[in-house]
Write an enzyme that holds these catalytic residues in place. Sequence first.
Site, mmCIF file in Angstrom:
data_model
loop_
_atom_site.group_PDB
_atom_site.id
_atom_site.type_symbol
_atom_site.label_atom_id
_atom_site.label_comp_id
_atom_site.label_asym_id
_atom_site.label_seq_id
_atom_site.Cartn_x
_atom_site.Cartn_y
_atom_site.Cartn_z
ATOM 1 N N HIS A 60 0.844 -1.203 0.000
ATOM 2 C CA HIS A 60 0.000 0.000 0.000
ATOM 3 C C HIS A 60 0.871 1.241 0.000
ATOM 4 O O HIS A 60 1.569 1.534 0.968
ATOM 5 C CB HIS A 60 -0.919 0.015 1.221
ATOM 6 C CG HIS A 60 -1.954 1.092 1.162
ATOM 7 N ND1 HIS A 60 -2.968 1.097 0.226
ATOM 8 C CD2 HIS A 60 -2.153 2.207 1.915
ATOM 9 C CE1 HIS A 60 -3.738 2.159 0.408
ATOM 10 N NE2 HIS A 60 -3.261 2.856 1.417
ATOM 11 N N TYR A 122 -5.238 7.528 -7.045
ATOM 12 C CA TYR A 122 -6.494 8.228 -7.298
ATOM 13 C C TYR A 122 -6.289 9.644 -7.817
ATOM 14 O O TYR A 122 -7.256 10.380 -8.021
ATOM 15 C CB TYR A 122 -7.369 8.253 -6.042
ATOM 16 C CG TYR A 122 -6.727 8.811 -4.793
ATOM 17 C CD1 TYR A 122 -6.645 10.182 -4.565
ATOM 18 C CD2 TYR A 122 -6.204 7.953 -3.832
ATOM 19 C CE1 TYR A 122 -6.060 10.690 -3.415
ATOM 20 C CE2 TYR A 122 -5.628 8.450 -2.673
ATOM 21 C CZ TYR A 122 -5.555 9.822 -2.468
ATOM 22 O OH TYR A 122 -4.967 10.315 -1.328
ATOM 23 N N HIS A 231 -9.636 1.057 1.212
ATOM 24 C CA HIS A 231 -9.451 1.571 2.566
ATOM 25 C C HIS A 231 -10.695 1.184 3.370
ATOM 26 O O HIS A 231 -11.813 1.507 2.969
ATOM 27 C CB HIS A 231 -9.349 3.100 2.573
ATOM 28 C CG HIS A 231 -8.092 3.647 1.987
ATOM 29 N ND1 HIS A 231 -8.098 4.727 1.130
ATOM 30 C CD2 HIS A 231 -6.792 3.301 2.147
ATOM 31 C CE1 HIS A 231 -6.850 5.028 0.793
ATOM 32 N NE2 HIS A 231 -6.043 4.171 1.392
ATOM 33 N N GLU A 234 -10.748 2.857 8.561
ATOM 34 C CA GLU A 234 -9.549 3.513 9.086
ATOM 35 C C GLU A 234 -9.911 4.485 10.203
ATOM 36 O O GLU A 234 -9.120 4.697 11.129
ATOM 37 C CB GLU A 234 -8.824 4.246 7.959
ATOM 38 C CG GLU A 234 -7.528 4.908 8.369
ATOM 39 C CD GLU A 234 -6.829 5.600 7.212
ATOM 40 O OE1 GLU A 234 -5.704 6.094 7.419
ATOM 41 O OE2 GLU A 234 -7.402 5.654 6.098
ATOM 42 N N HIS A 268 -5.893 -1.226 6.246
ATOM 43 C CA HIS A 268 -6.020 -0.741 7.631
ATOM 44 C C HIS A 268 -6.925 -1.641 8.472
ATOM 45 O O HIS A 268 -6.484 -2.192 9.465
ATOM 46 C CB HIS A 268 -6.492 0.718 7.713
ATOM 47 C CG HIS A 268 -5.631 1.677 6.982
ATOM 48 N ND1 HIS A 268 -4.278 1.820 7.239
ATOM 49 C CD2 HIS A 268 -5.911 2.547 5.978
ATOM 50 C CE1 HIS A 268 -3.775 2.727 6.432
ATOM 51 N NE2 HIS A 268 -4.735 3.190 5.659
ATOM 52 N N ASP A 319 2.245 3.072 3.031
ATOM 53 C CA ASP A 319 1.142 4.015 2.949
ATOM 54 C C ASP A 319 1.604 5.449 2.731
ATOM 55 O O ASP A 319 1.960 5.847 1.620
ATOM 56 C CB ASP A 319 0.284 3.880 4.200
ATOM 57 C CG ASP A 319 -1.052 4.626 4.109
ATOM 58 O OD1 ASP A 319 -1.322 5.237 3.073
ATOM 59 O OD2 ASP A 319 -1.818 4.596 5.076
#
Length: 446
Positions: A60, A122, A231, A234, A268, A319
């Site tokens: 990730h 994204y 996701h 989270e 997560h 991340d």
Amino acid sequence: MRVTTYWLERAWLDPAVESGVALEVAADGRIAAVRTGVATPPPGAAVLRGLTLPGLANAHSHAFHRALRGSVQVGSGTFWTWREVMYGVAQRLTPDSYHALARATYAEMALAGITAVGEFHYLHHAPGGAPYADPNAMGEALVAAAAEAGIRITLLDTAYLSSGFGEPPNEHQLRFSDGTADAWAERAALLKEREHARVGAAIHSVRAVPADQLATVAQWAAERRAPLHVHLSEQTAENEACLAAHGRTPTRLLADHGVLGAHTTGVHNTHLTDEDIALLGGSATGTCMCPTTERDLADGIGPAAALQRAGSPLSLGSDSHAVIDLLEEARAMELDERLRTRTRGHWTAAALLRAATADGHASLGWSDAGRLEAGALADFTTIALDSVRTAGPPPRLAAETAVFAASAADVRHTVVGGRHVVRDGAHALVPDVPRALADAIAALRD
């Protein structure tokens, strides 16, 4: 057939460490043979001293978050205040500047022993939401950056359509959105896989993709047998909003719309109910833990041990790149669980390495990587056992030493497809990685 031989002083051949291993790599970049008990290097072999592991999989990544390191440590706040700073960086990126930043970031990953990255992508369009002439210009910049840094990439092209349940994208999110899941699918279908690059899908979150469009993304991935990431839980605020909007948790919402399954990974998975854990484990949906980011953003400690017991395979990611160090992610998962439970020994070193290697690669669609065995991709990394962090323990504890004491700074070699990308701690393709990072980040401030 041309064969290159690597002699490994020590190698982790899951689940044990072996001394004196000869690894033969064919011209196609795959491991042709693994021979143990080879006490001395064969003539002409490349000698790798230390502990050699399968290449690490960073499951990730948001490459542009690397520009936030340091700057988001000023003052106090929450995930939501951090997000505003992140949006500011996102607004300044172009395909060219994103390529430069990602190339340097992926080179940093190679220096840390990472041979494959899952890029949760994204940032699709220009500021304001207008598509580029090439609608995948930003994604192509990432794919090119990975090639130039010498690592593999799974581009997890992400659907991001809403700022919240029933709310349109805000001004910062306009460049993330394709408008509808159908439009997202049409654009994502234009992406092509390459030798070093695979294409997957992602649902940013249940707040960012309306419930009636979740199945469109899941079906796109299923038709291609591509990995699908999301996701998940989270933040408690997202859980509460989902319950208010749909009367169910985000996990249940995903299950009801066909998103969960063996090709899906929840990222997560922090704030889950017992039912959520059972849904994820029972469907074999994976869990990607990102402990250094989860603690940096004060997100909380997810129930990783319970998820794995329920049947959810674990992987690891860096991340937001607060640090890029998969060894730290691996030990942080164990140490966070110790803090939470006040007991020790939830995972063995071998189990943590498995999450960082084979299971991480599988979550990204690279099931032919992450293992030192014949037929696998010849992707591996070597950790020094004579640094100030790793010197002293007996050879039989090399895996434990690597997981619980070593850091990215101890990586000496990284080989991808049989080709040395990092040799003796220096990147072979990006000559000065610190300068490349500094220049790419400085350009975003100008």
